[in-house]
Design an enzyme around this catalytic site. Structure first.
Site, PDB file in Angstrom:
ATOM      1  N   HIS A  46       0.836  -1.204   0.000  1.00 49.13           N
ATOM      2  CA  HIS A  46       0.000   0.000   0.000  1.00 49.13           C
ATOM      3  C   HIS A  46       0.875   1.260   0.000  1.00 49.13           C
ATOM      4  O   HIS A  46       0.712   2.151  -0.839  1.00 49.13           O
ATOM      5  CB  HIS A  46      -0.900  -0.038   1.239  1.00 49.13           C
ATOM      6  CG  HIS A  46      -1.814   1.138   1.389  1.00 49.13           C
ATOM      7  ND1 HIS A  46      -3.159   1.059   1.135  1.00 49.13           N
ATOM      8  CD2 HIS A  46      -1.590   2.419   1.775  1.00 49.13           C
ATOM      9  CE1 HIS A  46      -3.718   2.238   1.353  1.00 49.13           C
ATOM     10  NE2 HIS A  46      -2.788   3.085   1.750  1.00 49.13           N
ATOM     11  N   GLU A  47       1.812   1.318   0.937  1.00 47.44           N
ATOM     12  CA  GLU A  47       2.649   2.518   1.045  1.00 47.44           C
ATOM     13  C   GLU A  47       3.562   2.656  -0.174  1.00 47.44           C
ATOM     14  O   GLU A  47       3.869   3.761  -0.608  1.00 47.44           O
ATOM     15  CB  GLU A  47       3.462   2.497   2.344  1.00 47.44           C
ATOM     16  CG  GLU A  47       2.618   2.430   3.628  1.00 47.44           C
ATOM     17  CD  GLU A  47       1.514   3.485   3.706  1.00 47.44           C
ATOM     18  OE1 GLU A  47       1.635   4.543   3.063  1.00 47.44           O
ATOM     19  OE2 GLU A  47       0.508   3.232   4.411  1.00 47.44           O
TER      20      GLU A  47
ATOM     21  N   HIS B 165       1.645   4.517  -2.760  1.00 44.91           N
ATOM     22  CA  HIS B 165       1.698   5.974  -2.554  1.00 44.91           C
ATOM     23  C   HIS B 165       3.051   6.523  -3.017  1.00 44.91           C
ATOM     24  O   HIS B 165       3.135   7.575  -3.650  1.00 44.91           O
ATOM     25  CB  HIS B 165       1.528   6.308  -1.069  1.00 44.91           C
ATOM     26  CG  HIS B 165       0.114   6.243  -0.569  1.00 44.91           C
ATOM     27  ND1 HIS B 165      -0.924   6.907  -1.183  1.00 44.91           N
ATOM     28  CD2 HIS B 165      -0.428   5.622   0.508  1.00 44.91           C
ATOM     29  CE1 HIS B 165      -2.049   6.679  -0.504  1.00 44.91           C
ATOM     30  NE2 HIS B 165      -1.773   5.897   0.519  1.00 44.91           N
TER      31      HIS B 165
ATOM     32  N   HIS C  53       3.334   6.867  -6.697  1.00 43.46           N
ATOM     33  CA  HIS C  53       2.540   8.015  -7.139  1.00 43.46           C
ATOM     34  C   HIS C  53       3.375   9.296  -7.006  1.00 43.46           C
ATOM     35  O   HIS C  53       3.364  10.167  -7.873  1.00 43.46           O
ATOM     36  CB  HIS C  53       1.279   8.096  -6.266  1.00 43.46           C
ATOM     37  CG  HIS C  53       0.187   8.964  -6.815  1.00 43.46           C
ATOM     38  ND1 HIS C  53      -0.931   9.276  -6.085  1.00 43.46           N
ATOM     39  CD2 HIS C  53       0.033   9.589  -7.998  1.00 43.46           C
ATOM     40  CE1 HIS C  53      -1.721  10.047  -6.813  1.00 43.46           C
ATOM     41  NE2 HIS C  53      -1.159  10.252  -7.971  1.00 43.46           N
TER      42      HIS C  53
END
Ligand code: ZN
Length: 690
Positions: free
Chosen positions: A466-467, A470, A473
């Protein structure tokens, strides 16, 4: 230079090894003074003639980036290497920063200049310049800068009052929880509760000079009792305490009842929204989000309700059949856990040995290599704040640098809990020189021991993915203006798209083979365990979905349907939402809204739907990889180009359509939640709303 925080040269990595608490406030004061002086010069120059994007906006972007160079290392160290001295310096700086930000947000002259510049920049300009201006103008208006003096004064008063009341809501909740305790001396009544929870309760009893176990109403204890305690009365006792926190139904002091406060908060939000030209606070909240309107969000949520309700009823019926009796609210978690274990017999402890952190990281790096051609190269020369933190240079397939990534993955006492990605340096090209982005990826995994590496649960593997989503991105952005590059300027309800999207990979047999390897035998996760893990993913998927939809619809409706004449009508609207959504009965005493800090404490007000909204986007985006092949570089290239590179420069709905070739569809999320289309379309689903 004697203050390392003042090294704001483009691309300079923070001097983490030499930053001291005594550097913090002087550096910030220095930077804020320089920024204010520069802003004054820009405003003065603008009074002599027409202004352009290049003359006004680019220097302002530069000032914002200069401030980030000073403050980002401070807020990072405050989160991962806290000391009393640093905390004190940090807290002294917060009001200085807030004052500066308010000055900018309330500067009417600056607003008029932005509006004038916007006239000169065509809509949809490819570099995002117009989006930058439109975001800024919108935020000026939402902050009340365009209001006549009297209304502006009132708007500021409301904002201040709201901040106070929202903080008081959270304080009451904490105080109400602290006021409750349960003392137990009969071990038999605690049967089933996990050892670590009992340990904490025994310690609390000892500290209070009492025998036995003393329970408080913290969330881990509450969840442990409701999930594991065999004693039904004990569960009922905890359930009542938890679901009446800070309410008129609670035994806690009446001064802690959040009820009146909630009405006041709704009234103030409504008034503020009306002042700046919106019909209600829900509309005001959506002004900065991807979702276009209240009716769009409501229809979206109700579609998910219709699709999930039949499956939810079946799941609940199966659970009651398993329990052998009708279930009260305090029985649900307990029997669900029993059923989960019976069906899948899978535990964190069984999986951990297969996920040693070094192996998981190696597999994750290989995955981003396959998807985006990235190569991460450790660089031990870069200064960090703790010996276990690491810095990686991120290179593209040709070996050219595209950014940097700090990873700090182990729990330490001086570190904030949880996991997050933070922006260290933003991509910037304002004067021809390119500054590459740098990200922080922080987790709190158990550190290695003398005999074993850090071993992750599958949940922790998901967190890491998940991290990383980010971070990608932030790192893969191609936008040159810091305020809309990477995750900046991305609407709240879309910012979890790239992160939740990455989680999808951590469920694939193919990827599980890449990231697993028993820390003793080196063997990958056995196929039989992979299968059980994948099945357990969708356990009670519809019941979880319905719970989130209930919260989301409740949050949306109390803000959208607020009317000054009738007040909040909080319990009435909650009743309507529950009738339309819930399949699990609620207790008559239940005052769940009084503890709903997500929305009454601030943050998620009229935005709770964002969880599901972003999940639909991420599930549907991931489904493109299921269709075309999870390691297929073609959808990855599209995802990178249309979503990851564009930052806040582009309308996300349009970006999603460009990636997927159509608007988002809820089907993938339903499938990933174990809700089949067949079940959703069965008759007997009933209308979505009352
Ligand atoms: Zn996230």
């Amino acid at each position: 230079m004697d203050n390392p925080l003042l090294d704001t040269r483009a691309g300079a990595l923070p001097a983490f090894a030499t930053i001291r608490p005594e550097h913090v406030e002087p550096a910030l004061q220095d930077r804020l003074a320089a920024n204010r002086a520069a802003l004054e010069r820009l405003l003065a120059a603008s009074r002599n003639g027409p202004v352009s994007f290049e003359d006004l906006i680019l220097p302002l972007e530069e000032l914002g980036d200069q401030l980030q160079h000073v403050w980002s290392p401070v807020s990072h160290l405050h989160a991962v290497a806290n000391t009393p001295e640093l905390r004190e310096a940090y807290n002294r700086c917060l009001p200085l920063l807030a004052r500066y930000q308010t000055e900018i947000a309330q500067n009417a002259e600056l607003y008029r200049l932005f509006a004038a510049v916007a006239q000169t920049v065509p809509e949809g300009r490819a570099d995002g310049a117009r989006a930058l201006l439109d975001h800024a103008l919108r935020d000026f208006r939402l902050a009340g800068v365009t209001l006549p003096p009297e209304q502006k004064q009132r708007f500021m008063e409301i904002m201040e009052a709201l901040a106070g009341k929202q903080a008081l809501f959270e304080q009451n909740l904490l105080d109400a929880m602290a006021a409750w305790s349960h003392h137990e001396t009969d071990a038999a009544k605690l049967d089933g509760i996990p050892a670590n929870t009992l340990e904490r309760a025994a310690e609390a009893a000892r500290a209070a000079g009492r025998k036995g176990w003393l329970f408080h109403l913290d969330q881990p204890s509450y969840v442990a009792v409701l999930t594991h305690a065999r004693n039904r009365e004990l569960r009922a006792l905890f359930h009542r305490a938890w679901s009446t926190r800070a309410s008129d139904q609670a035994p806690s002091p009446p001064g802690l009842d959040n009820g009146p406060l909630m009405d006041e908060i709704l009234a103030l939000r409504h008034e503020a929204a009306e002042l700046v030209g919106y019909t209600d606070f829900a509309e005001y909240s959506l002004a900065t989000k991807m979702a276009a309107s209240v009716s769009e969000v409501r229809a979206f949520l109700e579609r998910l309700v219709v699709a999930s309700r039949f499956a939810g009823r079946s799941e609940f019926a199966e659970l009651e059949a398993h329990a052998g009796h009708a279930l009260e609210p305090w029985d649900v978690a307990f029997h669900a856990e029993e059923l989960r274990l019976r069906k899948f017999a899978i535990s964190d402890e069984e999986l951990r040995p297969y996920f040693p952190l070094p192996r998981v990281l190696e597999g994750l790096f290989a995955l981003v290599g396959r998807l985006y051609g990235l190569h991460l190269e450790a660089d031990g020369q870069v200064a960090v704040w703790h010996p276990t933190a690491r810095f990686f240079r991120v290179l593209d397939s040709g070996g050219a640098p595209i950014g940097g990534l700090y990873m700090d993955l182990y729990a330490r006492p001086e570190k904030r809990s949880g996991a997050w990605m933070d922006d260290c340096i933003s991509r910037k090209r304002l004067d021809g020189r390119l500054q590459l982005p740098v990200a922080h990826l922080v987790c709190n995994f158990a550190p290695p021991t003398a005999t074993a590496p850090s071993l992750l649960s599958h949940d922790e593997v998901l967190t890491l993915f998940h991290e990383m989503g980010h971070a990608l991105h932030h790192l893969l952005t191609r936008i040159d203006y810091p305020s809309i590059s990477g995750i900046h300027g991305v609407p709240w309800d879309a910012v979890e798209l790239p992160s939740q999207f990455m989680e999808g990979f951590a469920w694939e047999p193919e990827i599980l083979a890449m990231i697993s390897g028993h820390h003793e035998s080196g063997l990958p996760l056995p196929p039989e365990l992979v299968e059980r893990l994948r099945q357990s993913r969708v356990f009670h998927g519809a019941l979880h979905m319905l719970r989130q939809l209930e919260f989301s619809l409740f949050d949306l409706r109390i803000h959208a349907e607020y009317s000054p004449g009738q007040g909040g009508r909080i319990m009435k609207l909650l009743g309507e939402v529950r009738d339309a959504v819930a399949v699990v009965p609620a207790a008559r005493y239940d005052r769940f809204p009084n503890g709903f800090a997500h929305i009454f404490g601030g943050g998620y007000a009229a935005g709770y739907y964002s969880y599901k909204w972003a999940e639909v986007l991420s599930s549907d985006a991931y489904a493109a990889f299921e269709e075309e092949g999870v390691l297929n570089p073609a959808p990855a290239a599209r995802f990178r180009r249309e979503i990851l590179e564009v930052g806040g420069s582009r309308d996300i709905a349009a970006a999603f359509r460009a990636f997927r070739g159509r608007p988002p569809d809820i089907a993938a999320l339903l499938r990933h939640s174990g809700i089949t289309a067949a079940a959703a379309s069965e008759t007997g689903t009933g209308p979505a709303t009352a």
